[in-house]
Motif scaffolding. Structure first.
Motif, PDB file in Angstrom:
ATOM      1  N   THR A 181      12.486  -4.258  -1.308  1.00  0.00           N
ATOM      2  CA  THR A 181      11.762  -3.803  -2.487  1.00  0.00           C
ATOM      3  C   THR A 181      10.347  -3.411  -2.085  1.00  0.00           C
ATOM      4  O   THR A 181       9.700  -4.100  -1.304  1.00  0.00           O
ATOM      5  CB  THR A 181      11.721  -4.917  -3.548  1.00  0.00           C
ATOM      6  OG1 THR A 181      13.058  -5.374  -3.798  1.00  0.00           O
ATOM      7  CG2 THR A 181      11.116  -4.416  -4.846  1.00  0.00           C
ATOM      8  N   VAL A 182       9.890  -2.296  -2.632  1.00  0.00           N
ATOM      9  CA  VAL A 182       8.593  -1.734  -2.225  1.00  0.00           C
ATOM     10  C   VAL A 182       7.662  -1.603  -3.421  1.00  0.00           C
ATOM     11  O   VAL A 182       8.031  -1.069  -4.466  1.00  0.00           O
ATOM     12  CB  VAL A 182       8.776  -0.354  -1.556  1.00  0.00           C
ATOM     13  CG1 VAL A 182       7.427   0.171  -1.044  1.00  0.00           C
ATOM     14  CG2 VAL A 182       9.781  -0.441  -0.412  1.00  0.00           C
ATOM     15  N   GLY A 183       6.443  -2.094  -3.251  1.00  0.00           N
ATOM     16  CA  GLY A 183       5.403  -1.962  -4.256  1.00  0.00           C
ATOM     17  C   GLY A 183       4.369  -0.931  -3.832  1.00  0.00           C
ATOM     18  O   GLY A 183       4.442  -0.370  -2.735  1.00  0.00           O
ATOM     19  N   SER A 184       3.386  -0.703  -4.693  1.00  0.00           N
ATOM     20  CA  SER A 184       2.412   0.364  -4.459  1.00  0.00           C
ATOM     21  C   SER A 184       1.000  -0.164  -4.237  1.00  0.00           C
ATOM     22  O   SER A 184       0.542  -1.078  -4.931  1.00  0.00           O
ATOM     23  CB  SER A 184       2.404   1.323  -5.652  1.00  0.00           C
ATOM     24  OG  SER A 184       1.329   2.231  -5.566  1.00  0.00           O
ATOM     25  N   LEU A 185       0.311   0.451  -3.273  1.00  0.00           N
ATOM     26  CA  LEU A 185      -1.108   0.215  -3.029  1.00  0.00           C
ATOM     27  C   LEU A 185      -1.915   1.385  -3.563  1.00  0.00           C
ATOM     28  O   LEU A 185      -1.459   2.530  -3.525  1.00  0.00           O
ATOM     29  CB  LEU A 185      -1.378   0.087  -1.526  1.00  0.00           C
ATOM     30  CG  LEU A 185      -0.859  -1.141  -0.785  1.00  0.00           C
ATOM     31  CD1 LEU A 185      -1.054  -0.949   0.712  1.00  0.00           C
ATOM     32  CD2 LEU A 185      -1.553  -2.402  -1.253  1.00  0.00           C
ATOM     33  N   ASP A 186      -3.124   1.112  -4.022  1.00  0.00           N
ATOM     34  CA  ASP A 186      -4.031   2.181  -4.416  1.00  0.00           C
ATOM     35  C   ASP A 186      -4.880   2.641  -3.248  1.00  0.00           C
ATOM     36  O   ASP A 186      -5.252   3.801  -3.148  1.00  0.00           O
ATOM     37  CB  ASP A 186      -4.960   1.706  -5.540  1.00  0.00           C
ATOM     38  CG  ASP A 186      -4.312   1.814  -6.907  1.00  0.00           C
ATOM     39  OD1 ASP A 186      -3.400   2.641  -7.066  1.00  0.00           O
ATOM     40  OD2 ASP A 186      -4.705   1.055  -7.806  1.00  0.00           O
ATOM     41  N   VAL A 214       4.534  -3.293   0.721  1.00  0.00           N
ATOM     42  CA  VAL A 214       3.704  -2.462  -0.163  1.00  0.00           C
ATOM     43  C   VAL A 214       3.136  -1.306   0.662  1.00  0.00           C
ATOM     44  O   VAL A 214       2.736  -1.490   1.812  1.00  0.00           O
ATOM     45  CB  VAL A 214       2.570  -3.271  -0.820  1.00  0.00           C
ATOM     46  CG1 VAL A 214       3.129  -4.241  -1.841  1.00  0.00           C
ATOM     47  CG2 VAL A 214       1.746  -4.034   0.216  1.00  0.00           C
ATOM     48  N   MET A 215       3.139  -0.128   0.072  1.00  0.00           N
ATOM     49  CA  MET A 215       2.655   1.083   0.745  1.00  0.00           C
ATOM     50  C   MET A 215       1.889   1.936  -0.265  1.00  0.00           C
ATOM     51  O   MET A 215       2.053   1.763  -1.478  1.00  0.00           O
ATOM     52  CB  MET A 215       3.828   1.878   1.318  1.00  0.00           C
ATOM     53  CG  MET A 215       4.629   1.157   2.396  1.00  0.00           C
ATOM     54  SD  MET A 215       3.665   0.693   3.852  1.00  0.00           S
ATOM     55  CE  MET A 215       3.621   2.265   4.721  1.00  0.00           C
ATOM     56  N   MET A 238       6.916   6.446  -5.420  1.00  0.00           N
ATOM     57  CA  MET A 238       6.346   7.231  -4.332  1.00  0.00           C
ATOM     58  C   MET A 238       6.139   6.391  -3.068  1.00  0.00           C
ATOM     59  O   MET A 238       6.085   6.920  -1.952  1.00  0.00           O
ATOM     60  CB  MET A 238       4.986   7.824  -4.754  1.00  0.00           C
ATOM     61  CG  MET A 238       5.057   9.057  -5.640  1.00  0.00           C
ATOM     62  SD  MET A 238       5.802   8.770  -7.247  1.00  0.00           S
ATOM     63  CE  MET A 238       7.273   9.767  -7.096  1.00  0.00           C
ATOM     64  N   ALA A 239       6.036   5.084  -3.240  1.00  0.00           N
ATOM     65  CA  ALA A 239       5.856   4.193  -2.087  1.00  0.00           C
ATOM     66  C   ALA A 239       7.181   3.950  -1.362  1.00  0.00           C
ATOM     67  O   ALA A 239       7.204   3.821  -0.134  1.00  0.00           O
ATOM     68  CB  ALA A 239       5.253   2.864  -2.540  1.00  0.00           C
ATOM     69  N   VAL A 240       8.268   3.884  -2.127  1.00  0.00           N
ATOM     70  CA  VAL A 240       9.580   3.595  -1.529  1.00  0.00           C
ATOM     71  C   VAL A 240       9.969   4.610  -0.454  1.00  0.00           C
ATOM     72  O   VAL A 240      10.376   4.225   0.654  1.00  0.00           O
ATOM     73  CB  VAL A 240      10.682   3.519  -2.609  1.00  0.00           C
ATOM     74  CG1 VAL A 240      12.027   3.175  -1.976  1.00  0.00           C
ATOM     75  CG2 VAL A 240      10.338   2.490  -3.658  1.00  0.00           C
ATOM     76  N   PRO A 241       9.889   5.925  -0.723  1.00  0.00           N
ATOM     77  CA  PRO A 241      10.336   6.888   0.293  1.00  0.00           C
ATOM     78  C   PRO A 241       9.516   6.870   1.576  1.00  0.00           C
ATOM     79  O   PRO A 241      10.003   7.306   2.619  1.00  0.00           O
ATOM     80  CB  PRO A 241      10.229   8.238  -0.422  1.00  0.00           C
ATOM     81  CG  PRO A 241       9.267   8.020  -1.537  1.00  0.00           C
ATOM     82  CD  PRO A 241       9.485   6.611  -1.971  1.00  0.00           C
ATOM     83  N   LYS A 280       1.637 -11.822  -3.151  1.00  0.00           N
ATOM     84  CA  LYS A 280       2.766 -12.388  -2.413  1.00  0.00           C
ATOM     85  C   LYS A 280       3.693 -11.274  -1.934  1.00  0.00           C
ATOM     86  O   LYS A 280       4.493 -10.730  -2.692  1.00  0.00           O
ATOM     87  CB  LYS A 280       3.538 -13.370  -3.295  1.00  0.00           C
ATOM     88  CG  LYS A 280       2.690 -14.495  -3.868  1.00  0.00           C
ATOM     89  CD  LYS A 280       2.012 -15.318  -2.761  1.00  0.00           C
ATOM     90  CE  LYS A 280       1.177 -16.451  -3.346  1.00  0.00           C
ATOM     91  NZ  LYS A 280       0.448 -17.200  -2.293  1.00  0.00           N
ATOM     92  N   CYS A 281       3.541 -10.908  -0.686  1.00  0.00           N
ATOM     93  CA  CYS A 281       4.403  -9.908  -0.064  1.00  0.00           C
ATOM     94  C   CYS A 281       4.259 -10.051   1.444  1.00  0.00           C
ATOM     95  O   CYS A 281       3.443 -10.838   1.934  1.00  0.00           O
ATOM     96  CB  CYS A 281       4.042  -8.497  -0.512  1.00  0.00           C
ATOM     97  SG  CYS A 281       2.417  -7.959   0.070  1.00  0.00           S
ATOM     98  N   TRP A 282       5.056  -9.298   2.207  1.00  0.00           N
ATOM     99  CA  TRP A 282       4.930  -9.345   3.665  1.00  0.00           C
ATOM    100  C   TRP A 282       3.738  -8.540   4.151  1.00  0.00           C
ATOM    101  O   TRP A 282       3.102  -8.906   5.115  1.00  0.00           O
ATOM    102  CB  TRP A 282       6.198  -8.800   4.323  1.00  0.00           C
ATOM    103  CG  TRP A 282       7.422  -9.603   4.045  1.00  0.00           C
ATOM    104  CD1 TRP A 282       7.486 -10.847   3.473  1.00  0.00           C
ATOM    105  CD2 TRP A 282       8.772  -9.227   4.334  1.00  0.00           C
ATOM    106  NE1 TRP A 282       8.791 -11.264   3.389  1.00  0.00           N
ATOM    107  CE2 TRP A 282       9.597 -10.301   3.904  1.00  0.00           C
ATOM    108  CE3 TRP A 282       9.353  -8.101   4.904  1.00  0.00           C
ATOM    109  CZ2 TRP A 282      10.989 -10.256   4.038  1.00  0.00           C
ATOM    110  CZ3 TRP A 282      10.735  -8.053   5.033  1.00  0.00           C
ATOM    111  CH2 TRP A 282      11.537  -9.127   4.600  1.00  0.00           C
ATOM    112  N   GLY A 283       3.481  -7.406   3.501  1.00  0.00           N
ATOM    113  CA  GLY A 283       2.388  -6.554   3.902  1.00  0.00           C
ATOM    114  C   GLY A 283       2.800  -5.097   3.995  1.00  0.00           C
ATOM    115  O   GLY A 283       3.779  -4.671   3.376  1.00  0.00           O
ATOM    116  N   THR A 284       2.050  -4.324   4.757  1.00  0.00           N
ATOM    117  CA  THR A 284       2.331  -2.904   4.965  1.00  0.00           C
ATOM    118  C   THR A 284       2.935  -2.698   6.356  1.00  0.00           C
ATOM    119  O   THR A 284       2.948  -3.612   7.177  1.00  0.00           O
ATOM    120  CB  THR A 284       1.051  -2.057   4.846  1.00  0.00           C
ATOM    121  OG1 THR A 284       0.141  -2.441   5.884  1.00  0.00           O
ATOM    122  CG2 THR A 284       0.386  -2.257   3.494  1.00  0.00           C
TER     123      THR A 284
END
Length: 294
Positions: A181-186, A214-215, A238-241, A280-284
């Motif tokens: 699962t992917v989240g979004s960074l600003d 997260v990307m 847009m972060a997932v792809p 709470k995530c692994w990171g980028t």
């Protein structure tokens, strides 16, 4: 896309001749338009909305995502994995709406396709989402479908959804323990990484940390539906792809990797530098580290 390629250090792969060649990526979305930058990249198309035989996109969301993953034609946009091929499944209509049943059918059809062909779909990019505890029976079927695809050797990625910033706002199938699962960074800064306010956050009802990765997902420029056109969009979609493209590069380097092995490599190489400890995530993902960890 240039800033995204720089952010993930895509040149670390390109210098090794790794462009995603030989990797087939399925995109379950609003379809795909035969944009200049996608010429020669579209390997298949299936329309679950209107049953049209030729590729089209009456919304633009799916084309934008496809460009982020694998644009590599004669135009201006360069996707993360310009050597990969795209398999488009139109499961969302012109308004971006769709039926979970169609998404499940598309996933099942992809699994069946892989059972019949030697050139298999290795990655599945899903931007369809529904909130936890909504329509439990449909949610259960969707989770079962994507997890079956994962078990059959397909790396499945889903968006965290745009219902943040509260906890328990990750959408399904992103709540699955198995898939990525992917989240979004600003922010695209390597020293400061802020989760987008809208990005769905965990934990899930089962206390699983989500999203894992997260990307950047805000103001991403990619292909539009008109020839030679480019549009700017924001969202976890847009972060997932970006991650799908990164995985296409990884699998191009070593096609033998299983979904679980891919996920392990992402975990080992994830970078939390500049990120709020409360997130709470692994990171980028930085391709320099991912390819060296591998």
């Amino acid at each position: 896309m240039e800033r995204i390629l720089k952010y993930i250090h895509a040149s670390a792969a390109y210098r090794q001749g790794i462009f995603g060649q030989g990797i087939l990526v399925a995109v379950l979305d609003t379809g795909i338009s035969p944009h200049t930058d996608l010429q020669g990249r579209i390997a298949g198309f299936r329309d679950y909305i209107r049953q049209r035989p030729q590729p089209y996109d009456d919304n633009g969301h799916g084309t934008h995502i496809s460009g982020i993953i694998g644009a590599g034609g004669k135009g201006a946009i360069h996707g993360v994995a310009p050597g990969c091929y795209l398999w488009s499944c139109k499961v969302l209509d012109k308004n971006g709406n769709g039926k979970i049943q169609d998404t499940c059918q598309a996933v099942e059809d992809i699994v069946a396709y892989n059972q019949r062909h030697t050139q298999k779909i290795r990655i599945m990019n899903i931007s369809v989402g529904m909130l936890e505890r909504v329509q439990p029976e449909l949610q259960k079927r969707l989770l079962q479908c994507v997890e079956r695809a994962w078990d059959q050797g397909i790396v499945v990625l889903a968006a965290a959804g745009n219902n943040g910033p509260g906890e328990h706002t990750v959408t399904s199938p992103g709540i699955s323990k198995k898939i990525i699962t992917v989240g979004s960074l600003d922010s695209c800064s390597e020293t400061r990484r802020e989760l987008s306010l809208y990005s769905g956050r965990g934990p899930t009802a089962s206390c699983v940390v989500k999203p894992e990765i997260v990307m950047p997902g805000t103001d991403i420029i990619s292909c539009g539906t008109r020839q030679g056109s480019y549009v700017k969009k924001s969202g976890t979609s847009m972060a997932v792809p970006i991650v799908s493209g990164i995985i296409a590069l990884l699998l191009s380097k070593d096609p033998s990797l299983t979904p679980n092995e891919v996920k392990l490599q992402l975990y080992r190489s994830a970078d939390r530098t500049g990120m709020d400890r409360r997130i709470k995530c692994w990171g980028t993902i930085d391709l320099r580290k991912l390819l060296s960890v591998y």
